[in-house]
Enzyme design. Sequence first.
Site, PDB file in Angstrom:
ATOM      1  N   GLY A   2       0.826  -1.208   0.000  1.00  0.00           N
ATOM      2  CA  GLY A   2       0.000   0.000   0.000  1.00  0.00           C
ATOM      3  C   GLY A   2       0.857   1.254   0.000  1.00  0.00           C
ATOM      4  O   GLY A   2       1.847   1.338   0.732  1.00  0.00           O
ATOM      5  N   SER A   3       0.451   2.229  -0.808  1.00  0.00           N
ATOM      6  CA  SER A   3       1.218   3.482  -0.893  1.00  0.00           C
ATOM      7  C   SER A   3       0.413   4.671  -0.375  1.00  0.00           C
ATOM      8  O   SER A   3       0.612   5.801  -0.800  1.00  0.00           O
ATOM      9  CB  SER A   3       1.678   3.723  -2.329  1.00  0.00           C
ATOM     10  OG  SER A   3       0.549   3.764  -3.195  1.00  0.00           O
ATOM     11  N   GLY A   9      -0.303   5.028   5.445  1.00  0.00           N
ATOM     12  CA  GLY A   9       0.378   3.988   6.203  1.00  0.00           C
ATOM     13  C   GLY A   9       1.632   3.507   5.497  1.00  0.00           C
ATOM     14  O   GLY A   9       2.728   3.491   6.066  1.00  0.00           O
ATOM     15  N   VAL A  33      -1.875  -7.085  -4.789  1.00  0.00           N
ATOM     16  CA  VAL A  33      -1.529  -8.245  -3.965  1.00  0.00           C
ATOM     17  C   VAL A  33      -2.752  -9.143  -3.823  1.00  0.00           C
ATOM     18  O   VAL A  33      -3.816  -8.693  -3.402  1.00  0.00           O
ATOM     19  CB  VAL A  33      -1.011  -7.802  -2.579  1.00  0.00           C
ATOM     20  CG1 VAL A  33      -0.853  -9.006  -1.651  1.00  0.00           C
ATOM     21  CG2 VAL A  33       0.318  -7.069  -2.732  1.00  0.00           C
ATOM     22  N   GLU A  62     -18.238  18.070   2.875  1.00  0.00           N
ATOM     23  CA  GLU A  62     -17.336  18.853   2.028  1.00  0.00           C
ATOM     24  C   GLU A  62     -17.799  18.842   0.573  1.00  0.00           C
ATOM     25  O   GLU A  62     -17.785  19.866  -0.109  1.00  0.00           O
ATOM     26  CB  GLU A  62     -15.908  18.297   2.153  1.00  0.00           C
ATOM     27  CG  GLU A  62     -15.333  18.607   3.528  1.00  0.00           C
ATOM     28  CD  GLU A  62     -13.989  17.944   3.833  1.00  0.00           C
ATOM     29  OE1 GLU A  62     -13.289  18.457   4.715  1.00  0.00           O
ATOM     30  OE2 GLU A  62     -13.646  16.933   3.220  1.00  0.00           O
ATOM     31  N   ALA A  93      -6.175   9.723   8.644  1.00  0.00           N
ATOM     32  CA  ALA A  93      -4.762   9.750   8.269  1.00  0.00           C
ATOM     33  C   ALA A  93      -3.854   9.603   9.494  1.00  0.00           C
ATOM     34  O   ALA A  93      -2.855   8.876   9.455  1.00  0.00           O
ATOM     35  CB  ALA A  93      -4.461  11.049   7.534  1.00  0.00           C
ATOM     36  N   GLN A  94      -4.202  10.254  10.606  1.00  0.00           N
ATOM     37  CA  GLN A  94      -3.353  10.192  11.802  1.00  0.00           C
ATOM     38  C   GLN A  94      -3.195   8.769  12.320  1.00  0.00           C
ATOM     39  O   GLN A  94      -2.120   8.370  12.766  1.00  0.00           O
ATOM     40  CB  GLN A  94      -3.943  11.080  12.918  1.00  0.00           C
ATOM     41  CG  GLN A  94      -3.471  12.505  12.851  1.00  0.00           C
ATOM     42  CD  GLN A  94      -1.949  12.614  12.746  1.00  0.00           C
ATOM     43  OE1 GLN A  94      -1.209  11.920  13.436  1.00  0.00           O
ATOM     44  NE2 GLN A  94      -1.476  13.476  11.874  1.00  0.00           N
TER      45      GLN A  94
HETATM   46  C1  FAD Z   1     -12.729  11.242   0.532  1.00  0.00           C
HETATM   47  C2  FAD Z   1     -11.935  11.032   1.807  1.00  0.00           C
HETATM   48  C3  FAD Z   1     -11.706  12.100   2.658  1.00  0.00           C
HETATM   49  C4  FAD Z   1     -10.948  11.922   3.826  1.00  0.00           C
HETATM   50  N1  FAD Z   1     -10.720  12.988   4.642  1.00  0.00           N
HETATM   51  C5  FAD Z   1      -9.928  12.832   5.716  1.00  0.00           C
HETATM   52  C6  FAD Z   1      -9.591  13.944   6.534  1.00  0.00           C
HETATM   53  O1  FAD Z   1     -10.035  15.070   6.292  1.00  0.00           O
HETATM   54  N2  FAD Z   1      -8.759  13.743   7.603  1.00  0.00           N
HETATM   55  C7  FAD Z   1      -8.247  12.506   7.884  1.00  0.00           C
HETATM   56  O2  FAD Z   1      -7.465  12.379   8.829  1.00  0.00           O
HETATM   57  N3  FAD Z   1      -8.558  11.445   7.146  1.00  0.00           N
HETATM   58  C8  FAD Z   1      -9.378  11.564   6.066  1.00  0.00           C
HETATM   59  N4  FAD Z   1      -9.690  10.478   5.291  1.00  0.00           N
HETATM   60  C9  FAD Z   1      -9.217   9.155   5.718  1.00  0.00           C
HETATM   61  C10 FAD Z   1      -7.767   8.929   5.338  1.00  0.00           C
HETATM   62  O3  FAD Z   1      -7.543   9.301   4.002  1.00  0.00           O
HETATM   63  C11 FAD Z   1      -7.459   7.462   5.570  1.00  0.00           C
HETATM   64  O4  FAD Z   1      -7.655   7.194   6.935  1.00  0.00           O
HETATM   65  C12 FAD Z   1      -6.034   7.126   5.185  1.00  0.00           C
HETATM   66  O5  FAD Z   1      -5.832   7.353   3.813  1.00  0.00           O
HETATM   67  C13 FAD Z   1      -5.726   5.673   5.530  1.00  0.00           C
HETATM   68  O6  FAD Z   1      -4.429   5.379   5.108  1.00  0.00           O
HETATM   69  P1  FAD Z   1      -4.047   3.897   4.715  1.00  0.00           P
HETATM   70  O7  FAD Z   1      -2.599   3.923   4.360  1.00  0.00           O
HETATM   71  O8  FAD Z   1      -4.505   2.965   5.738  1.00  0.00           O
HETATM   72  O9  FAD Z   1      -4.918   3.567   3.415  1.00  0.00           O
HETATM   73  P2  FAD Z   1      -5.009   4.310   2.032  1.00  0.00           P
HETATM   74  O10 FAD Z   1      -4.541   5.708   2.110  1.00  0.00           O
HETATM   75  O11 FAD Z   1      -6.392   4.053   1.547  1.00  0.00           O
HETATM   76  O12 FAD Z   1      -3.984   3.529   1.109  1.00  0.00           O
HETATM   77  C14 FAD Z   1      -4.201   2.193   0.742  1.00  0.00           C
HETATM   78  C15 FAD Z   1      -3.158   1.822  -0.301  1.00  0.00           C
HETATM   79  O13 FAD Z   1      -3.192   0.428  -0.507  1.00  0.00           O
HETATM   80  C16 FAD Z   1      -3.211   0.138  -1.889  1.00  0.00           C
HETATM   81  N5  FAD Z   1      -3.881  -1.161  -2.036  1.00  0.00           N
HETATM   82  C17 FAD Z   1      -5.140  -1.489  -1.690  1.00  0.00           C
HETATM   83  N6  FAD Z   1      -5.361  -2.792  -1.929  1.00  0.00           N
HETATM   84  C18 FAD Z   1      -4.216  -3.295  -2.443  1.00  0.00           C
HETATM   85  C19 FAD Z   1      -3.822  -4.574  -2.898  1.00  0.00           C
HETATM   86  N7  FAD Z   1      -4.649  -5.631  -2.865  1.00  0.00           N
HETATM   87  N8  FAD Z   1      -2.576  -4.727  -3.396  1.00  0.00           N
HETATM   88  C20 FAD Z   1      -1.710  -3.671  -3.443  1.00  0.00           C
HETATM   89  N9  FAD Z   1      -2.043  -2.439  -3.015  1.00  0.00           N
HETATM   90  C21 FAD Z   1      -3.271  -2.257  -2.519  1.00  0.00           C
HETATM   91  C22 FAD Z   1      -3.942   1.312  -2.496  1.00  0.00           C
HETATM   92  O14 FAD Z   1      -3.638   1.437  -3.862  1.00  0.00           O
HETATM   93  C23 FAD Z   1      -3.372   2.453  -1.655  1.00  0.00           C
HETATM   94  O15 FAD Z   1      -2.134   2.858  -2.169  1.00  0.00           O
HETATM   95  C24 FAD Z   1     -10.444  10.636   4.130  1.00  0.00           C
HETATM   96  C25 FAD Z   1     -10.694   9.567   3.274  1.00  0.00           C
HETATM   97  C26 FAD Z   1     -11.431   9.761   2.116  1.00  0.00           C
HETATM   98  C27 FAD Z   1     -11.690   8.599   1.195  1.00  0.00           C
END
Ligand code: FAD
Length: 473
Positions: free
Chosen positions: A17-18, A21, A85, A180, A329-330
């Site tokens: 995942g990019s 996290g 994956v 939003e 995000a946090q």
């Molecule tokens: C529209 C929207 C608005 C938001 N607003 C806020 C905000 O204002 N403040 C806040 O704190 N949070 C906000 N969030 C939440 C925040 O963006 C997420 O909590 C955060 O992105 C989670 O990070 P993550 O790394 O867990 O997952 P993600 O950022 O979702 O990243 C997941 C990654 O995994 C990859 N992936 C998925 N499945 C696979 C697979 N099978 N194989 C390989 N790669 C894979 C994806 O391509 C992606 O790169 C918002 C989310 C959305 C959708």
Amino acid sequence: MSNQTSGKQRHRVVVIGSGFGGLFACKHLRHAEVDIVLISKTSTHLFQPLLYQVATGILSTGEIAPATRIVLRKQENVQVIMGDVHDIDLTNRTITSELLNRDTVTPFDSLIVATGAQQSYFGNDHFATYAPGMKTIDDALELRARILGSFEEAELAPTQELRDRFMTFVVVGAGPTGVELAGQIAELADRTLVGTFRNIDPRDARVILVEGADAVLKPMGPKLGGKAQQRLEKMGVEIQLNAMVTDVDARGVTIKDQDGERRIEAACKVWSAGVQASELGPMLAERSEGTEVDRAGRVIVEKDLTIKGHPNVFVVGDLMSVPGVPGQAQGAIQGATYAAKQIKAELAGKQQPAQRAPFKYFDKGSMATISRFDAVCQIGKLEFSGFFAWLMWLGLHLYYLVGFRSRFMTVVQWFVAFLGRHRGQMAATEQWVFARLALEALAGNDEDASEVRAEADLGAGNGAANKPAPKAG
Ligand SMILES: Cc1cc2nc3c(=O)[nH]c(=O)nc-3n(C[C@H](O)[C@H](O)[C@H](O)COP(=O)(O)OP(=O)(O)OC[C@H]3O[C@@H](n4cnc5c(N)ncnc54)[C@H](O)[C@@H]3O)c2cc1C
């Protein structure tokens, strides 16, 4: 076809995942004696919190989604590979990812899984045909084309009934994304599009925010939720609370509330009502005895964010289920930082996995913008709203955007959109509306293929043209 990534050298960390996290895990392992392979099915690091601004023509995709390999170019211990994956072998410690029918097997010593979550339609996946979610760049571009296409069709609509349908926008879910998005569709209609059509007045557009619960922004409490609601209503957004969407089709949505079932005729619908963890959550649970997932498919992790019996496998971000940690995000950044710290400490011989201190989440607060110059913000017990909250929102988002270019260009675009009435990213094409459905049809799903045809028929049926214009579902 299958190939194997280069042989093992130092301790190998695989990050899947990019998003927040995955990227922060890599960054925190920058100076560690490890080789990292970052595998992601998308080529970019997507800043999801600003997706709604791409959907409403303020920002371009480049500003919120820089290429991951360019972001990590200078970090020599990382190799970035693209792939979806589909297999995690915990016994042999390998990951299998697929890129265009080609499998790649990557071995790992430590694994950090950060594959996030996707939109949930609560078992009604067919709603997605007509009401896309807001999780990916494709979603945002599709939505932009649907919103702008709706105004185009309204301009050409032969009857008032059709015009009304094309001028009605339904946003399902009054969380931060829904709030939003509703606010920005209203501003788009009231400011940017004013004076650009001859048969319609974009200010007549109805933006309806539908929420199953009894409040807007419920997790932020009644005070901030109330402020957000007041402000949205002042902008003309209609808010319908305690209203459950029971069906979505090309022409509108069916809603159930205390008065029974009713319809809202709307061509353009957006779904921002729920999330479902990535499919790797249930896979991990199935393969590690005693590990379970919660209702949203998130992995119920141990106190050190690992899965039972596998202290080398961390699950972070939206994919992990930890009481008190929101899907924000946090949570992802702090979880990734924690995992990287444990790997570093153990490689340096400073601790054993059994000696890890539990993960502790530090709540830095949450915020949402409602319109230009107006936001709501909660930090601990402090709650505030209005211009000051908006400035904080602005600063924080700029801080977390990756790269100087993205920050600089975002400031320029915000300057144009918030001080003036123009928006710099108003391009939209027919392909953006139909590509998702066409790809599903290409994958051999006949049902989806007929949905594509039905969509096209509906477009032609409005009398505008034989060939459907960019349009909303
Ligand atoms: C529209 C929207 C608005 C938001 N607003 C806020 C905000 O204002 N403040 C806040 O704190 N949070 C906000 N969030 C939440 C925040 O963006 C997420 O909590 C955060 O992105 C989670 O990070 P993550 O790394 O867990 O997952 P993600 O950022 O979702 O990243 C997941 C990654 O995994 C990859 N992936 C998925 N499945 C696979 C697979 N099978 N194989 C390989 N790669 C894979 C994806 O391509 C992606 O790169 C918002 C989310 C959305 C959708």
